[in-house]
Scaffold this motif. Structure first.
Motif, PDB file in Angstrom:
ATOM      1  N   SER A  86     -37.516 -40.450  22.803  1.00 35.74           N
ATOM      2  CA  SER A  86     -37.638 -40.530  24.256  1.00 35.74           C
ATOM      3  C   SER A  86     -36.402 -39.963  24.939  1.00 35.74           C
ATOM      4  CB  SER A  86     -37.843 -41.983  24.691  1.00 35.74           C
ATOM      5  OG  SER A  86     -36.731 -42.768  24.315  1.00 35.74           O
ATOM      6  N   ARG A  87     -35.390 -39.608  24.137  1.00 34.20           N
ATOM      7  CA  ARG A  87     -34.121 -39.125  24.682  1.00 34.20           C
ATOM      8  C   ARG A  87     -33.898 -37.647  24.428  1.00 34.20           C
ATOM      9  NH1 ARG A  87     -29.429 -43.248  23.006  1.00 34.20           N
ATOM     10  NH2 ARG A  87     -28.398 -42.124  24.691  1.00 34.20           N
ATOM     11  N   LEU A  88     -34.599 -37.098  23.424  1.00 39.66           N
ATOM     12  CA  LEU A  88     -34.400 -35.707  23.043  1.00 39.66           C
ATOM     13  C   LEU A  88     -35.730 -34.969  23.050  1.00 39.66           C
ATOM     14  CD1 LEU A  88     -32.121 -36.237  19.924  1.00 39.66           C
ATOM     15  CD2 LEU A  88     -31.363 -35.611  22.231  1.00 39.66           C
ATOM     16  N   ASN A  89     -35.679 -33.696  23.345  1.00 38.47           N
ATOM     17  CA  ASN A  89     -36.859 -32.851  23.198  1.00 38.47           C
ATOM     18  C   ASN A  89     -36.793 -32.243  21.807  1.00 38.47           C
ATOM     19  OD1 ASN A  89     -38.956 -31.079  23.340  1.00 38.47           O
ATOM     20  ND2 ASN A  89     -38.502 -30.438  25.443  1.00 38.47           N
ATOM     21  N   LEU A  90     -37.514 -32.839  20.886  1.00 39.34           N
ATOM     22  CA  LEU A  90     -37.353 -32.486  19.477  1.00 39.34           C
ATOM     23  C   LEU A  90     -37.757 -31.059  19.150  1.00 39.34           C
ATOM     24  CD1 LEU A  90     -38.376 -35.748  17.586  1.00 39.34           C
ATOM     25  CD2 LEU A  90     -36.168 -35.059  18.552  1.00 39.34           C
ATOM     26  N   GLU A  91     -38.505 -30.414  20.018  1.00 40.81           N
ATOM     27  CA  GLU A  91     -38.943 -29.061  19.692  1.00 40.81           C
ATOM     28  C   GLU A  91     -37.766 -28.090  19.613  1.00 40.81           C
ATOM     29  OE1 GLU A  91     -40.978 -26.609  22.688  1.00 40.81           O
ATOM     30  OE2 GLU A  91     -40.737 -28.304  24.061  1.00 40.81           O
ATOM     31  N   PHE A  92     -36.610 -28.488  20.115  1.00 37.04           N
ATOM     32  CA  PHE A  92     -35.458 -27.587  20.120  1.00 37.04           C
ATOM     33  C   PHE A  92     -34.489 -27.832  18.970  1.00 37.04           C
ATOM     34  CE2 PHE A  92     -36.753 -25.639  23.819  1.00 37.04           C
ATOM     35  CZ  PHE A  92     -36.990 -26.533  24.846  1.00 37.04           C
ATOM     36  N   TYR A  93     -34.802 -28.811  18.112  1.00 35.40           N
ATOM     37  CA  TYR A  93     -33.820 -29.217  17.114  1.00 35.40           C
ATOM     38  C   TYR A  93     -34.404 -29.293  15.714  1.00 35.40           C
ATOM     39  CZ  TYR A  93     -31.731 -30.666  21.485  1.00 35.40           C
ATOM     40  OH  TYR A  93     -31.243 -30.683  22.766  1.00 35.40           O
TER      41      TYR A  93
ATOM     42  N   ILE B 261     -36.651 -29.656   8.594  1.00 34.28           N
ATOM     43  CA  ILE B 261     -37.374 -28.569   9.232  1.00 34.28           C
ATOM     44  C   ILE B 261     -36.525 -28.046  10.378  1.00 34.28           C
ATOM     45  CG2 ILE B 261     -38.673 -30.178  10.708  1.00 34.28           C
ATOM     46  CD1 ILE B 261     -41.058 -28.200  10.446  1.00 34.28           C
ATOM     47  N   SER B 262     -36.341 -26.736  10.410  1.00 30.10           N
ATOM     48  CA  SER B 262     -35.536 -26.141  11.465  1.00 30.10           C
ATOM     49  C   SER B 262     -36.343 -26.034  12.761  1.00 30.10           C
ATOM     50  CB  SER B 262     -35.052 -24.764  11.041  1.00 30.10           C
ATOM     51  OG  SER B 262     -36.156 -23.884  10.906  1.00 30.10           O
ATOM     52  N   MET B 263     -35.683 -25.655  13.837  1.00 23.95           N
ATOM     53  CA  MET B 263     -36.343 -25.569  15.126  1.00 23.95           C
ATOM     54  C   MET B 263     -37.531 -24.618  15.088  1.00 23.95           C
ATOM     55  SD  MET B 263     -34.971 -24.119  18.760  1.00 23.95           S
ATOM     56  CE  MET B 263     -35.388 -22.455  18.273  1.00 23.95           C
ATOM     57  N   THR B 264     -37.388 -23.531  14.363  1.00 16.17           N
ATOM     58  CA  THR B 264     -38.450 -22.525  14.304  1.00 16.17           C
ATOM     59  C   THR B 264     -39.485 -22.836  13.228  1.00 16.17           C
ATOM     60  OG1 THR B 264     -37.083 -21.215  12.812  1.00 16.17           O
ATOM     61  CG2 THR B 264     -36.924 -20.720  15.169  1.00 16.17           C
TER      62      THR B 264
ATOM     63  N   TYR C 156     -36.998 -45.310   5.155  1.00 13.31           N
ATOM     64  CA  TYR C 156     -37.003 -43.887   5.467  1.00 13.31           C
ATOM     65  C   TYR C 156     -36.496 -43.663   6.895  1.00 13.31           C
ATOM     66  CZ  TYR C 156     -39.461 -42.845   1.169  1.00 13.31           C
ATOM     67  OH  TYR C 156     -39.783 -42.689  -0.155  1.00 13.31           O
ATOM     68  N   TYR C 157     -35.703 -42.622   7.059  1.00 14.75           N
ATOM     69  CA  TYR C 157     -35.083 -42.319   8.346  1.00 14.75           C
ATOM     70  C   TYR C 157     -35.340 -40.865   8.732  1.00 14.75           C
ATOM     71  CZ  TYR C 157     -32.123 -46.387   7.250  1.00 14.75           C
ATOM     72  OH  TYR C 157     -31.659 -47.638   6.933  1.00 14.75           O
ATOM     73  N   CYS C 158     -35.510 -40.617  10.014  1.00 17.33           N
ATOM     74  CA  CYS C 158     -35.389 -39.252  10.511  1.00 17.33           C
ATOM     75  C   CYS C 158     -34.054 -39.140  11.246  1.00 17.33           C
ATOM     76  CB  CYS C 158     -36.560 -38.843  11.390  1.00 17.33           C
ATOM     77  SG  CYS C 158     -36.835 -39.793  12.893  1.00 17.33           S
ATOM     78  N   ALA C 159     -33.546 -37.914  11.304  1.00 19.09           N
ATOM     79  CA  ALA C 159     -32.211 -37.710  11.845  1.00 19.09           C
ATOM     80  C   ALA C 159     -32.074 -36.284  12.360  1.00 19.09           C
ATOM     81  CB  ALA C 159     -31.166 -37.985  10.766  1.00 19.09           C
ATOM     82  N   THR C 160     -31.103 -36.090  13.232  1.00 18.33           N
ATOM     83  CA  THR C 160     -30.836 -34.761  13.761  1.00 18.33           C
ATOM     84  C   THR C 160     -29.367 -34.618  14.128  1.00 18.33           C
ATOM     85  OG1 THR C 160     -31.493 -33.123  15.431  1.00 18.33           O
ATOM     86  CG2 THR C 160     -31.369 -35.423  16.149  1.00 18.33           C
ATOM     87  N   ASP C 161     -28.910 -33.397  14.150  1.00 18.97           N
ATOM     88  CA  ASP C 161     -27.570 -33.086  14.648  1.00 18.97           C
ATOM     89  C   ASP C 161     -27.635 -32.489  16.046  1.00 18.97           C
ATOM     90  OD1 ASP C 161     -25.055 -32.028  12.208  1.00 18.97           O
ATOM     91  OD2 ASP C 161     -25.171 -33.722  13.593  1.00 18.97           O
ATOM     92  N   ILE C 162     -28.830 -32.487  16.634  1.00 17.48           N
ATOM     93  CA  ILE C 162     -29.067 -31.884  17.944  1.00 17.48           C
ATOM     94  C   ILE C 162     -28.638 -30.409  17.940  1.00 17.48           C
ATOM     95  CG2 ILE C 162     -28.958 -32.224  20.435  1.00 17.48           C
ATOM     96  CD1 ILE C 162     -28.132 -35.031  20.076  1.00 17.48           C
TER      97      ILE C 162
ATOM     98  N   TYR D 242     -30.652 -25.774  13.495  1.00 12.78           N
ATOM     99  CA  TYR D 242     -30.742 -25.506  12.063  1.00 12.78           C
ATOM    100  C   TYR D 242     -30.376 -26.769  11.290  1.00 12.78           C
ATOM    101  CZ  TYR D 242     -25.665 -25.018  12.405  1.00 12.78           C
ATOM    102  OH  TYR D 242     -24.340 -25.248  12.653  1.00 12.78           O
ATOM    103  N   CYS D 243     -30.744 -26.772  10.021  1.00  6.72           N
ATOM    104  CA  CYS D 243     -30.526 -27.935   9.168  1.00  6.72           C
ATOM    105  C   CYS D 243     -29.079 -27.950   8.691  1.00  6.72           C
ATOM    106  CB  CYS D 243     -31.486 -27.903   7.976  1.00  6.72           C
ATOM    107  SG  CYS D 243     -33.218 -28.028   8.461  1.00  6.72           S
ATOM    108  N   SER D 244     -28.312 -28.905   9.174  1.00  6.23           N
ATOM    109  CA  SER D 244     -26.895 -28.970   8.846  1.00  6.23           C
ATOM    110  C   SER D 244     -26.620 -29.744   7.570  1.00  6.23           C
ATOM    111  CB  SER D 244     -26.119 -29.611   9.999  1.00  6.23           C
ATOM    112  OG  SER D 244     -26.461 -30.979  10.094  1.00  6.23           O
ATOM    113  N   GLY D 245     -27.518 -30.647   7.229  1.00  7.02           N
ATOM    114  CA  GLY D 245     -27.308 -31.486   6.057  1.00  7.02           C
ATOM    115  C   GLY D 245     -26.542 -32.760   6.345  1.00  7.02           C
ATOM    116  N   THR D 246     -25.915 -32.834   7.497  1.00 10.76           N
ATOM    117  CA  THR D 246     -25.106 -34.012   7.840  1.00 10.76           C
ATOM    118  C   THR D 246     -25.387 -34.442   9.270  1.00 10.76           C
ATOM    119  OG1 THR D 246     -23.292 -32.555   8.462  1.00 10.76           O
ATOM    120  CG2 THR D 246     -23.249 -33.472   6.224  1.00 10.76           C
ATOM    121  N   PRO D 247     -26.617 -34.855   9.556  1.00 10.72           N
ATOM    122  CA  PRO D 247     -26.954 -35.231  10.939  1.00 10.72           C
ATOM    123  C   PRO D 247     -26.203 -36.466  11.398  1.00 10.72           C
ATOM    124  CG  PRO D 247     -28.719 -35.825   9.446  1.00 10.72           C
ATOM    125  CD  PRO D 247     -27.758 -35.025   8.647  1.00 10.72           C
ATOM    126  N   GLU D 248     -25.964 -36.524  12.689  1.00 11.00           N
ATOM    127  CA  GLU D 248     -25.209 -37.639  13.252  1.00 11.00           C
ATOM    128  C   GLU D 248     -26.078 -38.623  14.012  1.00 11.00           C
ATOM    129  OE1 GLU D 248     -21.024 -35.207  14.101  1.00 11.00           O
ATOM    130  OE2 GLU D 248     -21.771 -36.729  15.492  1.00 11.00           O
TER     131      GLU D 248
END
Length: 121
Positions: free
Chosen positions: A25-32, A51-54, A94-100, A103-109
């Motif tokens: 509800s805080r992020l537009n996931l289509e961009f991340y 999965i990357s943005m594209t 199980y968790y989902c995560a992003t670095d905002i 691309y896939c950084s491997g170390t989402p915050e």
């Protein structure tokens, strides 16, 4: 308030399937880029997929590569992890995560609260 929210977990029999969803509800996931992790009690979180943005490339832990599939809905606002042929050893949180970032950084915050997946007869 968490940045991401997982849903779709629960109890499934061995050999069964589950589809986890990740929304925000805080992020537009289509961009991340969005990653999926799991964590067993007393162990470190383990990266499963990203999965990357594209939508390409996608990445998978080798042990789940032919059984798990990461995808987005058409709007890009929900990311899924389809898990097939589940066995008891994948019982974890199980968790989902992003670095905002896109691309896939491997170390989402930024993480969801996690959701329990239990595979048992």
């Amino acid at each position: 308030q968490e940045y991401l929210v997982e849903s779709g977990g629960g109890l499934v029999q061995p050999g069964g399937s589950l589809r986890l969803s990740c929304k925000s509800s805080r992020l537009n996931l289509e961009f991340y880029a969005i990653s999926w992790f799991r964590q067993a009690p007393g162990k470190e979180r383990e990266g499963l997929s990203c999965i990357s943005m594209t939508n390409e490339p996608t990445y998978y832990l080798e042990s789940v590569k032919n059984r798990f599939t990461v995808s987005r809905d058409n709007a890009g606002s929900t990311v899924f992890l389809q898990m097939n042929s589940l066995e008891p050893e994948v019982t974890d949180v199980y968790y989902c995560a992003t670095d905002i970032i896109d691309y896939c950084s491997g170390t989402p915050e930024y993480w969801g609260q996690g959701i329990q997946v239990t595979v048992s007869s």
